[in-house]
Design a protein around this motif. Structure first.
Motif, PDB file in Angstrom:
ATOM      1  N   LYS A 220      32.895  46.216  42.265  1.00 26.55           N
ATOM      2  CA  LYS A 220      31.540  45.755  42.575  1.00 26.55           C
ATOM      3  C   LYS A 220      30.637  45.870  41.344  1.00 26.55           C
ATOM      4  CE  LYS A 220      31.994  47.681  47.259  1.00 26.55           C
ATOM      5  NZ  LYS A 220      31.421  48.654  48.217  1.00 26.55           N
ATOM      6  N   ARG A 221      30.749  47.002  40.642  1.00 24.95           N
ATOM      7  CA  ARG A 221      29.898  47.225  39.470  1.00 24.95           C
ATOM      8  C   ARG A 221      30.217  46.247  38.353  1.00 24.95           C
ATOM      9  NH1 ARG A 221      31.797  52.981  40.380  1.00 24.95           N
ATOM     10  NH2 ARG A 221      30.323  53.732  41.929  1.00 24.95           N
ATOM     11  N   ALA A 222      31.511  45.951  38.193  1.00 27.38           N
ATOM     12  CA  ALA A 222      31.939  45.125  37.071  1.00 27.38           C
ATOM     13  C   ALA A 222      31.383  43.706  37.136  1.00 27.38           C
ATOM     14  CB  ALA A 222      33.470  45.085  37.018  1.00 27.38           C
ATOM     15  N   VAL A 223      31.083  43.200  38.332  1.00 29.59           N
ATOM     16  CA  VAL A 223      30.620  41.813  38.462  1.00 29.59           C
ATOM     17  C   VAL A 223      29.113  41.702  38.690  1.00 29.59           C
ATOM     18  CG1 VAL A 223      32.847  41.124  39.427  1.00 29.59           C
ATOM     19  CG2 VAL A 223      30.982  41.703  40.976  1.00 29.59           C
ATOM     20  N   ARG A 224      28.443  42.830  38.840  1.00 29.88           N
ATOM     21  CA  ARG A 224      27.055  42.811  39.310  1.00 29.88           C
ATOM     22  C   ARG A 224      26.093  42.074  38.385  1.00 29.88           C
ATOM     23  NH1 ARG A 224      25.998  48.555  41.187  1.00 29.88           N
ATOM     24  NH2 ARG A 224      27.295  48.049  42.991  1.00 29.88           N
ATOM     25  N   ALA A 225      26.314  42.138  37.072  1.00 33.12           N
ATOM     26  CA  ALA A 225      25.390  41.510  36.126  1.00 33.12           C
ATOM     27  C   ALA A 225      25.695  40.042  35.898  1.00 33.12           C
ATOM     28  CB  ALA A 225      25.424  42.251  34.791  1.00 33.12           C
ATOM     29  N   ALA A 226      26.749  39.511  36.521  1.00 28.51           N
ATOM     30  CA  ALA A 226      27.118  38.113  36.297  1.00 28.51           C
ATOM     31  C   ALA A 226      27.148  37.327  37.609  1.00 28.51           C
ATOM     32  CB  ALA A 226      28.491  38.045  35.630  1.00 28.51           C
ATOM     33  N   LEU A 227      26.336  37.715  38.580  1.00 24.16           N
ATOM     34  CA  LEU A 227      26.294  37.022  39.865  1.00 24.16           C
ATOM     35  C   LEU A 227      25.474  35.743  39.762  1.00 24.16           C
ATOM     36  CD1 LEU A 227      25.639  40.076  42.227  1.00 24.16           C
ATOM     37  CD2 LEU A 227      27.828  38.992  41.694  1.00 24.16           C
ATOM     38  N   PRO A 228      25.760  34.749  40.613  1.00 23.06           N
ATOM     39  CA  PRO A 228      24.936  33.537  40.631  1.00 23.06           C
ATOM     40  C   PRO A 228      23.477  33.893  40.917  1.00 23.06           C
ATOM     41  CG  PRO A 228      26.928  33.235  41.936  1.00 23.06           C
ATOM     42  CD  PRO A 228      26.870  34.688  41.590  1.00 23.06           C
ATOM     43  N   GLY A 229      22.552  33.202  40.253  1.00 23.77           N
ATOM     44  CA  GLY A 229      21.142  33.477  40.455  1.00 23.77           C
ATOM     45  C   GLY A 229      20.560  32.836  41.695  1.00 23.77           C
ATOM     46  N   ASP A 230      21.290  31.885  42.291  1.00 27.10           N
ATOM     47  CA  ASP A 230      20.790  31.154  43.458  1.00 27.10           C
ATOM     48  C   ASP A 230      21.365  31.767  44.736  1.00 27.10           C
ATOM     49  OD1 ASP A 230      19.487  28.677  44.631  1.00 27.10           O
ATOM     50  OD2 ASP A 230      21.553  28.468  45.361  1.00 27.10           O
ATOM     51  N   GLN A 231      20.502  32.026  45.711  1.00 28.04           N
ATOM     52  CA  GLN A 231      20.940  32.653  46.961  1.00 28.04           C
ATOM     53  C   GLN A 231      21.959  31.800  47.703  1.00 28.04           C
ATOM     54  OE1 GLN A 231      17.841  34.142  49.544  1.00 28.04           O
ATOM     55  NE2 GLN A 231      19.156  34.062  51.356  1.00 28.04           N
ATOM     56  N   ALA A 232      21.787  30.491  47.700  1.00 27.02           N
ATOM     57  CA  ALA A 232      22.726  29.615  48.394  1.00 27.02           C
ATOM     58  C   ALA A 232      24.133  29.743  47.800  1.00 27.02           C
ATOM     59  CB  ALA A 232      22.253  28.169  48.321  1.00 27.02           C
ATOM     60  N   GLU A 233      24.209  29.896  46.481  1.00 31.22           N
ATOM     61  CA  GLU A 233      25.516  30.088  45.842  1.00 31.22           C
ATOM     62  C   GLU A 233      26.126  31.425  46.252  1.00 31.22           C
ATOM     63  OE1 GLU A 233      26.100  29.031  41.617  1.00 31.22           O
ATOM     64  OE2 GLU A 233      23.944  28.578  41.632  1.00 31.22           O
ATOM     65  N   ARG A 234      25.281  32.450  46.361  1.00 26.09           N
ATOM     66  CA  ARG A 234      25.793  33.781  46.708  1.00 26.09           C
ATOM     67  C   ARG A 234      26.310  33.821  48.139  1.00 26.09           C
ATOM     68  NH1 ARG A 234      21.086  35.541  43.607  1.00 26.09           N
ATOM     69  NH2 ARG A 234      19.904  35.873  45.536  1.00 26.09           N
ATOM     70  N   THR A 235      25.710  33.049  49.045  1.00 19.76           N
ATOM     71  CA  THR A 235      26.125  33.106  50.452  1.00 19.76           C
ATOM     72  C   THR A 235      27.175  32.058  50.810  1.00 19.76           C
ATOM     73  OG1 THR A 235      24.271  31.673  51.089  1.00 19.76           O
ATOM     74  CG2 THR A 235      23.913  34.059  51.221  1.00 19.76           C
ATOM     75  N   ALA A 236      27.513  31.170  49.885  1.00 18.34           N
ATOM     76  CA  ALA A 236      28.421  30.059  50.206  1.00 18.34           C
ATOM     77  C   ALA A 236      29.799  30.541  50.643  1.00 18.34           C
ATOM     78  CB  ALA A 236      28.541  29.117  49.007  1.00 18.34           C
ATOM     79  N   GLU A 237      30.314  31.581  49.981  1.00 22.21           N
ATOM     80  CA  GLU A 237      31.669  32.040  50.282  1.00 22.21           C
ATOM     81  C   GLU A 237      31.764  32.642  51.683  1.00 22.21           C
ATOM     82  OE1 GLU A 237      35.265  34.492  48.033  1.00 22.21           O
ATOM     83  OE2 GLU A 237      33.285  34.309  47.096  1.00 22.21           O
ATOM     84  N   ILE A 238      30.774  33.445  52.075  1.00 21.57           N
ATOM     85  CA  ILE A 238      30.852  34.025  53.422  1.00 21.57           C
ATOM     86  C   ILE A 238      30.509  32.985  54.489  1.00 21.57           C
ATOM     87  CG2 ILE A 238      30.536  36.445  52.825  1.00 21.57           C
ATOM     88  CD1 ILE A 238      27.577  36.149  53.557  1.00 21.57           C
TER      89      ILE A 238
END
Length: 293
Positions: free
Chosen positions: A161-179
């Motif tokens: 979780k920590r390793a990817v935290r600084a490189a997450l998509p900036g758009d909320q729609a992109e972050r929720t697309a997978e779930i």
């Protein structure tokens, strides 16, 4: 002589993260606040006990243990744990959820309905959606069904979780697309227990709550604290907080501190923005660890 405080862990409230201390004291952790402490020379980390009871042996525990319990207290603590499948007759309703921590990092889990989203905040879930609600064993059977059918785990290591935290998509729609896609597949499956009521998809995003929602203002961390040590110190401005983790702007750059490493130590206030503790680079998704630096 400086007053020593004993950390009782980090908890998430409606107002944000709060550090709790032995004796009932607490410290709210607003972003930008300076957090700095030291372990006394010759200090020893001791077991925090189990189920609200002190460890009768005051046993010493390793600095890298996130549980801070000796073997016997850890056994007693898990003897009454839903997560460990040792409770089957809890009458309160439970919810099944999908949680997303980064691209490809999705898990399925359950939590008591009365707890709301607290469990998701504690785990550092960047976004999540409820899947259904019902009795404990129905929720557990649904969790197992979805693990097998969707190929998602019920646990994700904090290091990933920590390793990817600084490189997450900036758009909320992109972050929720997978779930969103996994939720649609989940509700289309057969075999759900009749006593579990499905819930529609509603993506809840915690990126701004954690302080990681704006990638331009969230600096990448240089590593994570491996353990606290006697005579060591760590501190700096609070950049972000997610799950049990504090992102601190130290003299060596932003470092992630898992607050579970603080429990069991006697801590005192420290000056400056020190980073006099072992720090390691982030593990890759495959679990390969960088050397200490």
């Amino acid at each position: 002589m400086a007053q020593a405080w004993k950390c009782a862990g980090l908890r998430w409230s409606a107002e944000g993260p709060v550090l709790r201390w032995a004796g009932g004291r607490s410290s709210a952790l607003a972003r930008g606040r300076r957090v700095a402490f030291a372990v006394a020379e010759g200090g020893v980390r001791t077991c925090v006990g189990a189920r609200g009871n002190a460890c009768p042996l005051r046993a010493a525990v390793p600095g890298r243990s996130t549980g801070a319990r000796c073997e016997e207290c850890a056994r007693l603590d898990r003897a009454h744990s839903v997560a460990a499948d040792t409770i089957a007759d809890d009458p309160q309703p439970y919810r099944v959820y999908l949680a997303w921590f980064g691209p490809g990092l999705v898990k399925v889990g359950i939590t008591a309905r009365a707890r709301g989203a607290a469990r998701l905040l504690e785990q550092g879930a960047v976004c999540f959606s409820w899947l259904g609600c019902g009795p404990l064993m129905a929720a557990r059977r649904t969790e197992e069904l979805l693990r097998a059918a969707l190929g998602v785990p019920d646990r994700i290591p904090y290091a990933h979780k920590r390793a990817v935290r600084a490189a997450l998509p900036g758009d909320q729609a992109e972050r929720t697309a997978e779930i969103a896609e996994l939720h649609a597949r989940a509700v289309a499956l057969g075999g759900w227990p009749e006593s579990l009521t499905p819930e529609p998809f509603e993506g809840v995003d915690h990126a701004d709550v954690f302080g990681i929602g704006d990638p331009d203002r969230f600096p990448a961390a240089v590593g994570e604290v491996a353990e606290l040590v006697a005579g060591g110190a760590i501190g700096g401005g609070l950049v972000a907080a997610a799950g049990p983790d504090l992102h601190l702007a130290t003299e060596r750059g932003v470092v992630v501190l898992d607050t579970r490493l603080m429990t069991g130590w006697e801590l005192v206030a420290a000056g400056g923005d020190p980073c006099a503790v072992p720090v390691r680079g982030f593990r890759e998704a495959a679990g390969v660890q960088d050397g200490l630096f």
